[in-house]
Write an enzyme that holds these catalytic residues in place. Structure first.
Site, PDB file in Angstrom:
ATOM      1  N   CYS A 347      33.891  73.550 -44.228  1.00  0.00           N
ATOM      2  CA  CYS A 347      35.095  74.331 -44.539  1.00  0.00           C
ATOM      3  C   CYS A 347      35.867  74.718 -43.281  1.00  0.00           C
ATOM      4  CB  CYS A 347      34.684  75.574 -45.300  1.00  0.00           C
ATOM      5  SG  CYS A 347      33.463  76.514 -44.376  1.00  0.00           S
ATOM      6  N   GLU A 348      36.279  73.734 -42.494  1.00  0.00           N
ATOM      7  CA  GLU A 348      37.036  73.985 -41.259  1.00  0.00           C
ATOM      8  C   GLU A 348      38.014  72.835 -41.093  1.00  0.00           C
ATOM      9  OE1 GLU A 348      36.204  76.095 -38.432  1.00  0.00           O
ATOM     10  OE2 GLU A 348      34.315  76.909 -39.177  1.00  0.00           O
TER      11      GLU A 348
END
Ligand code: LLP
Length: 424
Positions: A347-348
């Site tokens: 999640c980046e």
């Protein structure tokens, strides 16, 4: 698209092989993402390096920080290499791989007292000192243990290795080593300490260096210091030039060990000592790939995305250095190329393996090979997002061996407990 072929990773009938084993077979047997290494590559590169310097008294210490897989360490040790370790953890790993600490160098800019004691008790060949303060601490700890510690000072020769700023280490602005201006005074002070054997001079100017000139400049400066120190009565037995030899990730054209030897051997011949080398990446990087399955493909009005099952947690280099790793399908189809971002599940937005990369259209379920992943790959992997680190498979001809299995969820929890008192 361009396809990287080498003598250990080749396409046969449009399928990628590592030595004699199809990449697809490894993915099928061990799942993805998975690291795959070629024993032949490691062996050939080590031999090429040491043969290039055969004219002089030298020894190669494999920098295990680049790939500390126990079997990789053992492959190099069995070939006659020493091992460069950078922490008590790497010392522990090298010992577990069967290496005698007498064949190890202990490097590191911030060793703790615990680590220094560990190195002295284990009788490592050389402990590097990166400051006078550290030399005093080594002297004290050696005295407490009733031993004499063999040390080499790492000198910062202040040359520009012309590489990524994060992996440049030999400039005055970097944290590493002692300044060349203070070298003579520092060596003399340390040489007078009772529990030290000041036996070497050391440098390491950076990593992924593709030009010879920074080495020549640094080695010349260090050779002058060496001669001055020995004429002042300090008995140096070793001159260590570190590692840092660059490789081809994209279209770099690095020097070969032979070319490096041609420039450096004449300087080394003026020094009466053993020359030490600490290559890591050049012995391992192009001997490894990370295989990853395509999970999804999608596009918006700006970009194509290929979402793969490998992430920054498996291979961090693209995210932190913007490093280029070539990515190619493990099976070649007659399809068009697209330009796409190849990204992972974390999640980046920084979780990418490649940006704006030209690649043949891939479909979910197909296999991608992320190249040059044999160095600074698995060793920099993390468990962010509670992801399990990938297995490591070594190929030897027509055999494949799992040297490390995929972490389990239990692995991830092995050092954690629920503290009941906290929840009353
Ligand atoms: N010796 C010392 C003292 C080192 O600090 C290093 C690497 C080496 C030898 C081996 O250097 P090599 O031959 O592998 O370039 N994580 C970065 C690389 C950091 C290198 C740190 N020191 C990367 O992924 O590019």
């Amino acid at each position: 698209m361009r396809l990287f072929n080498s003598d250990c990773f080749t396409y046969r009938n449009n399928e990628l092989y590592c030595e004699e084993i199809p990449a697809a077979l490894i993915a099928e047997n061990y799942g993805t993402p998975v690291y795959v290494y070629s024993k032949k590559f490691f062996t050939d590169r080590y031999k090429e390096f040491t043969e290039a310097f055969s004219e002089i008294n030298h020894r190669v210490f494999f920098a295990s920080k680049s790939n500390f897989n126990l079997n990789v360490i053992k492959i190099f040790a069995d070939l006659g290499a020493g091992i460069d370790v950078n922490s008590a953890g790497e010392l522990y790993r090298a010992k577990k791989a069967g290496v005698n600490p007498k064949d190890m160098l202990f490097s590191g800019v911030g060793k703790t007292a615990e680590e220094i004691k560990e190195a002295i008790e284990n009788n490592v060949l050389i402990l590097k000192a990166e400051s006078l303060g550290e030399a005093h601490l080594i002297n004290k700890l050696a005295g407490d243990l009733g031993k004499i510690a063999p040390i080499a000072f790492r000198v910062n020769p202040d040359v520009n290795p012309e590489t990524h700023p994060y992996i440049s280490t030999g400039l005055a602005e970097n944290k590493f080593g002692i300044s060349s201006d203070d070298t003579i005074a520092i060596f003399k002070e340390a040489d007078a300490l009772p529990n030290l054997d000041v036996c070497g001079i050391d440098m390491h100017i950076g990593s992924q260096i593709t030009k010879i000139s920074p080495y020549v400049e640094a080695v010349q400066k260090m050779a002058e210091l060496f001669l001055k120190l020995t004429s002042d009565g300090i008995e140096l037995k070793h001159f260590d030039i570190g590692g840092g030899m660059g490789i081809t990730y994209d279209n770099e054209t690095p020097f070969t060990p032979k070319e490096l030897a041609k420039e450096l051997v004449p300087i080394f011949k003026t020094l009466d000592c053993e020359i030490l080398f600490e290559p890591g990446r050049s012995l391992t990087a192009n001997g490894g790939v990370l295989l990853s399955e395509v999970l999804y493909t999608k596009k918006n009005n700006q970009k194509n995305f290929i979402v793969a099952d490998a992430a920054m947690t498996d291979l961090l280099r693209p995210s932190i250095y913007g490093a280029y790793h070539h990515i190619q399908p493990a099976k070649i189809y007659d399809r068009n190329d697209i330009t796409a971002d190849i990204v992972g599940p974390v999640c980046e937005s920084g979780d990418f393996l490649a940006k704006d990369r030209e690649i043949t259209i891939s479909e979910p379920g197909e296999l991608l090979s992320i190249m040059s992943a044999g160095a600074y790959g698995q060793v920099m992997a993390s468990n962010y997002n509670a992801r399990r680190r990938p297995p490591e498979i070594i190929i030897d001809g027509d055999k494949h061996y799992s040297t490390r299995s995929r972490e389990t969820f239990e692995h991830l929890l092995f050092d954690e407990v629920i503290v009941d008192d906290l929840h009353r």
